[in-house]
Write an enzyme that holds these catalytic residues in place. Sequence first.
Site, mmCIF file in Angstrom:
data_model
loop_
_atom_site.group_PDB
_atom_site.id
_atom_site.type_symbol
_atom_site.label_atom_id
_atom_site.label_comp_id
_atom_site.label_asym_id
_atom_site.label_seq_id
_atom_site.Cartn_x
_atom_site.Cartn_y
_atom_site.Cartn_z
ATOM 1 N N PHE A 8 -82.779 -80.633 40.119
ATOM 2 C CA PHE A 8 -83.593 -81.784 39.733
ATOM 3 C C PHE A 8 -85.067 -81.438 39.787
ATOM 4 O O PHE A 8 -85.869 -82.119 40.405
ATOM 5 C CB PHE A 8 -83.241 -82.985 40.629
ATOM 6 N N THR A 95 -80.271 -75.895 37.796
ATOM 7 C CA THR A 95 -80.872 -75.251 38.966
ATOM 8 C C THR A 95 -81.662 -74.024 38.499
ATOM 9 O O THR A 95 -81.484 -73.554 37.377
ATOM 10 C CB THR A 95 -79.797 -74.814 39.991
ATOM 11 N N LYS A 124 -80.473 -69.435 33.120
ATOM 12 C CA LYS A 124 -80.164 -68.169 32.469
ATOM 13 C C LYS A 124 -79.336 -67.215 33.337
ATOM 14 O O LYS A 124 -78.662 -66.338 32.820
ATOM 15 C CB LYS A 124 -81.467 -67.469 32.069
ATOM 16 N N GLY A 153 -86.829 -72.900 24.987
ATOM 17 C CA GLY A 153 -87.115 -74.285 25.365
ATOM 18 C C GLY A 153 -86.507 -75.233 24.344
ATOM 19 O O GLY A 153 -85.295 -75.248 24.145
ATOM 20 N N GLY A 206 -101.000 -72.280 35.207
ATOM 21 C CA GLY A 206 -99.605 -72.673 35.376
ATOM 22 C C GLY A 206 -98.654 -71.994 34.412
ATOM 23 O O GLY A 206 -97.497 -72.375 34.292
ATOM 24 N N GLU A 209 -95.835 -67.680 37.372
ATOM 25 C CA GLU A 209 -95.431 -68.015 38.739
ATOM 26 C C GLU A 209 -96.305 -67.269 39.743
ATOM 27 O O GLU A 209 -96.945 -66.268 39.409
ATOM 28 C CB GLU A 209 -93.983 -67.568 38.981
ATOM 29 N N LYS A 224 -82.699 -63.613 28.158
ATOM 30 C CA LYS A 224 -82.611 -64.357 26.898
ATOM 31 C C LYS A 224 -81.987 -63.505 25.801
ATOM 32 O O LYS A 224 -81.192 -63.984 24.991
ATOM 33 C CB LYS A 224 -84.000 -64.844 26.498
ATOM 34 N N GLY A 316 -91.223 -75.615 28.838
ATOM 35 C CA GLY A 316 -91.672 -76.984 29.043
ATOM 36 C C GLY A 316 -90.512 -77.868 29.440
ATOM 37 O O GLY A 316 -89.408 -77.740 28.920
#
Lengths: 340, 340
Positions: A8, A95, A124, A153, A206, A209, A224, A316
């Site tokens: 979440f 998650t 992934k 995305g 942002g 990471e 990917k 996003g």
Amino acid sequence: LRVVVIGFGSVGQAFLRMISEGGVSSSGLWIHPRVVAVADSGGAVVDEKGLNPREVLEVKRREGSVAADPVHGRPGLTGLELLRDVEAEVLVEVTPTNIRDGEPGLSHVREALRRRFHVVTTNKGPLALALPALMELAEYNGVQLRFSGTVGGGTPILDLGREGLFGNRIEGVRGILNGTTNYILTRMAEAGLPLDEALREAQALGYAEADPSYDLEGLDSACKLVIIANWVMRMESSLGDVKVEGISDVTLDQVRRAEAEGMRVKLVASAVEGRLEVKPELVSRRDPMCVDGTLNAVTYRAEPAGEVTVIGRGAGGSETASAIIRDLAKIRMEAAKLIA
Amino acid sequence: LRVVVIGFGSVGQAFLRMISEGGVSSSGLWIHPRVVAVADSGGAVVDEKGLNPREVLEVKRREGSVAADPVHGRPGLTGLELLRDVEAEVLVEVTPTNIRDGEPGLSHVREALRRRFHVVTTNKGPLALALPALMELAEYNGVQLRFSGTVGGGTPILDLGREGLFGNRIEGVRGILNGTTNYILTRMAEAGLPLDEALREAQALGYAEADPSYDLEGLDSACKLVIIANWVMRMESSLGDVKVEGISDVTLDQVRRAEAEGMRVKLVASAVEGRLEVKPELVSRRDPMCVDGTLNAVTYRAEPAGEVTVIGRGAGGSETASAIIRDLAKIRMEAAKLIA
């Protein structure tokens, strides 16, 4: 459709916001997913009659965990326990990606498929490690496994390759699949920043990471690529099959020399003649795939359609949540066909 | 699927070549269309047991018309007569585009829908003039009208907008939809050719017709825009609703000034806030839609997926024929659903 959401963060929350605004529709088809449980790291909230998405979001915002819901909260309940406990048709697994062992997502996906839940995931890790086995498990149990949001995305990179180019033979794919590294390489080229400065800028905005190694080392792109190779090109492959080189060694000098020749250094993921590879490459600025900033781009070499390129934001929360909606709609359509 | 082909130019012939190489497959689904009739301007060839595509192609090559077939030839039979005569499930309508009155394609499509044939067409005329009415006619008769090949050749521009971006609201679309004008504008920018020289070059290379006015005046782009507006954005519109300005007045000086500012002059078709427009515009070279040569590109502004751009060859016989195959496969899938 009764839906269980596990995970979440930004994607899961964006998904609940979307469906809280009434049903979701497109192409004339409305879907009204009913969320019967949501789990985060603090536990779960469960109501088989259907949760109010707004209330779940509000509890999360106020208390930090959905499990703090005074009526339906189940503090400490894990995702796996939840799956064994609740009746539903679909697991939405969002998650965070873990490419070491795929957990906890891999166990969630496996358990859900065994329980004959359809699964929609944006995670992934489980797919990069075990997609062929998971697709087999889904087929064996007569349910669907969908994962549009894992690549691009909200940009329909997987759908374009598999459905949009239906009737073609896909002979190869090349793409820029990671927005963080593309931002860094773009800033090196356009502002003359050295890599570490461009990285700090990306972190401040942002786009990267705190621990950027997963992006910089090419692992996100490789995950990917594995998903594209399995789904679009029907290669049974996993992360170990990809030769990966990240951008850490790219120098400002290399970037400048490329620029002088009308090229850009890009982190390119490719699947050509069965070889899966991620590495920095020179790409002509005239190549439609040569996009800048945080954009993603993929070029399919299709026969007879020719080279087809799709470009869009690669990430996003709400963009990725829109891919979940698309997957749910397809599940509903497919399931209707099977029942009919 | 029993198929009638009306029109036998480069697209029709490429379609027959494709299916002559055995069935056509993708995504695990094989389709085996059985061609029971082919019509060209000289007449038709008909065999309800199924024609041999190679023989039809060979007669066309040798004699100029399929009607010269010694056994099954029907010299002088028109497409419309053929449709009233033959039993089949699908019409593949690939006669040339005529935007004055849409004929003869419009009558073919109408008659086929009334006879409850599904229709696949690459002919823009009938759609640009009457798409809302034709879609209603198809629905009334319980059959499908598909036209992937009308926009973008084999590049799935329509599919991406309607199916790939399922779950999004499409807020606007902008695109470069005509390869001929894009080639001319590219050569003006890159080689400094004046428009008339660039046009002659395009004609010599086969990128422009002897009478180039349909492309140059923006009418081809306008037809495609109408089709996108109807199919993807669900605007009921036709060619008369588009404000059209072609490239004839674009000067080398304008192109050069744009170039100096990092822009290109492009013939842009757009549908934004209900307004349909085709006109030369300045497009930033950084815009993913800013493609060169004969390429086509379309950017959908989708909410929440963001801007999604698809780029590819916009034309070509076998490219466009691949779109017909895709449409046939979808018809088969949909029909299976309806019957089940």
